[in-house]
Motif scaffolding. Sequence first.
Motif, PDB file in Angstrom:
ATOM      1  N   UNK A   1      47.101  27.611  53.185  1.00  0.00           N
ATOM      2  CA  UNK A   1      46.075  27.477  52.183  1.00  0.00           C
ATOM      3  C   UNK A   1      46.653  27.891  50.820  1.00  0.00           C
ATOM      4  N   UNK A   2      46.452  27.071  49.828  1.00  0.00           N
ATOM      5  CA  UNK A   2      46.948  27.366  48.493  1.00  0.00           C
ATOM      6  C   UNK A   2      46.115  28.478  47.850  1.00  0.00           C
ATOM      7  N   UNK A   3      46.810  29.321  47.099  1.00  0.00           N
ATOM      8  CA  UNK A   3      46.110  30.364  46.360  1.00  0.00           C
ATOM      9  C   UNK A   3      45.522  29.718  45.106  1.00  0.00           C
ATOM     10  N   UNK A   4      44.222  29.879  44.936  1.00  0.00           N
ATOM     11  CA  UNK A   4      43.546  29.325  43.769  1.00  0.00           C
ATOM     12  C   UNK A   4      43.821  30.192  42.541  1.00  0.00           C
ATOM     13  N   UNK A   5      43.687  29.588  41.388  1.00  0.00           N
ATOM     14  CA  UNK A   5      43.854  30.296  40.122  1.00  0.00           C
ATOM     15  C   UNK A   5      42.934  31.514  40.061  1.00  0.00           C
ATOM     16  N   UNK A   6      41.685  31.338  40.451  1.00  0.00           N
ATOM     17  CA  UNK A   6      40.725  32.448  40.418  1.00  0.00           C
ATOM     18  C   UNK A   6      41.156  33.562  41.372  1.00  0.00           C
ATOM     19  N   UNK A   7      41.786  33.202  42.497  1.00  0.00           N
ATOM     20  CA  UNK A   7      42.288  34.219  43.422  1.00  0.00           C
ATOM     21  C   UNK A   7      43.394  35.055  42.775  1.00  0.00           C
ATOM     22  N   UNK A   8      44.249  34.412  42.000  1.00  0.00           N
ATOM     23  CA  UNK A   8      45.323  35.131  41.310  1.00  0.00           C
ATOM     24  C   UNK A   8      44.730  36.083  40.261  1.00  0.00           C
ATOM     25  N   UNK A   9      43.701  35.618  39.550  1.00  0.00           N
ATOM     26  CA  UNK A   9      43.042  36.479  38.571  1.00  0.00           C
ATOM     27  C   UNK A   9      42.387  37.682  39.262  1.00  0.00           C
ATOM     28  N   UNK A  10      41.741  37.452  40.380  1.00  0.00           N
ATOM     29  CA  UNK A  10      41.125  38.555  41.129  1.00  0.00           C
ATOM     30  C   UNK A  10      42.187  39.535  41.623  1.00  0.00           C
ATOM     31  N   UNK A  11      43.319  39.018  42.051  1.00  0.00           N
ATOM     32  CA  UNK A  11      44.429  39.872  42.487  1.00  0.00           C
ATOM     33  C   UNK A  11      44.902  40.760  41.330  1.00  0.00           C
ATOM     34  N   UNK A  12      45.057  40.179  40.153  1.00  0.00           N
ATOM     35  CA  UNK A  12      45.500  40.939  38.983  1.00  0.00           C
ATOM     36  C   UNK A  12      44.461  42.004  38.634  1.00  0.00           C
ATOM     37  N   UNK A  13      43.191  41.629  38.648  1.00  0.00           N
ATOM     38  CA  UNK A  13      42.129  42.600  38.376  1.00  0.00           C
ATOM     39  C   UNK A  13      42.154  43.752  39.357  1.00  0.00           C
ATOM     40  N   UNK A  14      42.339  43.441  40.633  1.00  0.00           N
ATOM     41  CA  UNK A  14      42.397  44.476  41.664  1.00  0.00           C
ATOM     42  C   UNK A  14      43.604  45.389  41.458  1.00  0.00           C
ATOM     43  N   UNK A  15      44.739  44.820  41.099  1.00  0.00           N
ATOM     44  CA  UNK A  15      45.930  45.635  40.863  1.00  0.00           C
ATOM     45  C   UNK A  15      45.734  46.581  39.679  1.00  0.00           C
ATOM     46  N   UNK A  16      45.097  46.105  38.620  1.00  0.00           N
ATOM     47  CA  UNK A  16      44.803  46.991  37.487  1.00  0.00           C
ATOM     48  C   UNK A  16      43.860  48.111  37.916  1.00  0.00           C
ATOM     49  N   UNK A  17      42.838  47.792  38.695  1.00  0.00           N
ATOM     50  CA  UNK A  17      41.895  48.814  39.167  1.00  0.00           C
ATOM     51  C   UNK A  17      42.615  49.876  40.005  1.00  0.00           C
ATOM     52  N   UNK A  18      43.468  49.427  40.911  1.00  0.00           N
ATOM     53  CA  UNK A  18      44.192  50.371  41.766  1.00  0.00           C
ATOM     54  C   UNK A  18      45.154  51.236  40.954  1.00  0.00           C
ATOM     55  N   UNK A  19      45.807  50.637  39.957  1.00  0.00           N
ATOM     56  CA  UNK A  19      46.726  51.400  39.131  1.00  0.00           C
ATOM     57  C   UNK A  19      45.976  52.443  38.307  1.00  0.00           C
ATOM     58  N   UNK A  20      44.816  52.078  37.782  1.00  0.00           N
ATOM     59  CA  UNK A  20      44.019  53.042  37.022  1.00  0.00           C
ATOM     60  C   UNK A  20      43.543  54.177  37.920  1.00  0.00           C
TER      61      UNK A  20
END
Length: 167
Positions: A1-20
Motif C-alpha cells: 500500500x502506498x503511503x499517502x501524502x496526508x500520511x506523511x504529514x501525520x507522521x511528521x506531526x507525530x514526530x514533532x509531538x514525540x520530540x517535544x
Amino acid sequence: MDILFVDRLLQIGDLFQRDMARAFAGTDLTPTRVHLLWVLQHSGPSTQQTLATLCEVTPRNITGLVDALERSGHVRRTPHPTDRRAVLVELTDDAKATMARMQEEHAELNASLLEAVAPEDRPALERGLTAVATHLERLVHAATNDTAPATPTTPPTPTAPDTPATP
C-alpha cells in the motif's frame, strides 16, 4: 500500500509531538505552555485577554496557563501602565533566557531539516508546504466558522529544543 501524502504529514506531526514530549520531560513545560511563552516572546507583555485571542483559547484556559507558568517562574503579572483594572503578563528573566535558547535551537533544527532537502528543491518545498498549510487552515476554519481567513493566522508553534528548556 502506498503511503499517502496526508500520511506523511501525520507522521511528521507525530514526530514533532514525540520530540517535544521528550524535550520537556521532567520540566513544568508542556507544548501548550511553551506556545504561550512563544507568543509572549514575540508579542511582549500582554493582557490575558490579548493572550487568549493570540493563542485561540478561552480566557479560562489562559488563566490556568498563566497561573501554572507563574508558579513555575516563567511569567509574572504586573500592573498595566494605563488601565488600573488590567494586568500584564510578561516573561521573567529566566524565561527570557529559556526562550532565547529555544529560538537558537529552533533555528538550528530548521537548518538541519533544510539540509535534508536538496538546495534546488527548497523553494518548491516551501511553496508547497505554504500552500498545504493555507489550504488546511481554510478547511479547518470553514468547518468551525463557515469563514476562512485570507492568510494563516496562527503563530508557529515552536519545535522542541534538543535539550529540555527549563530555566
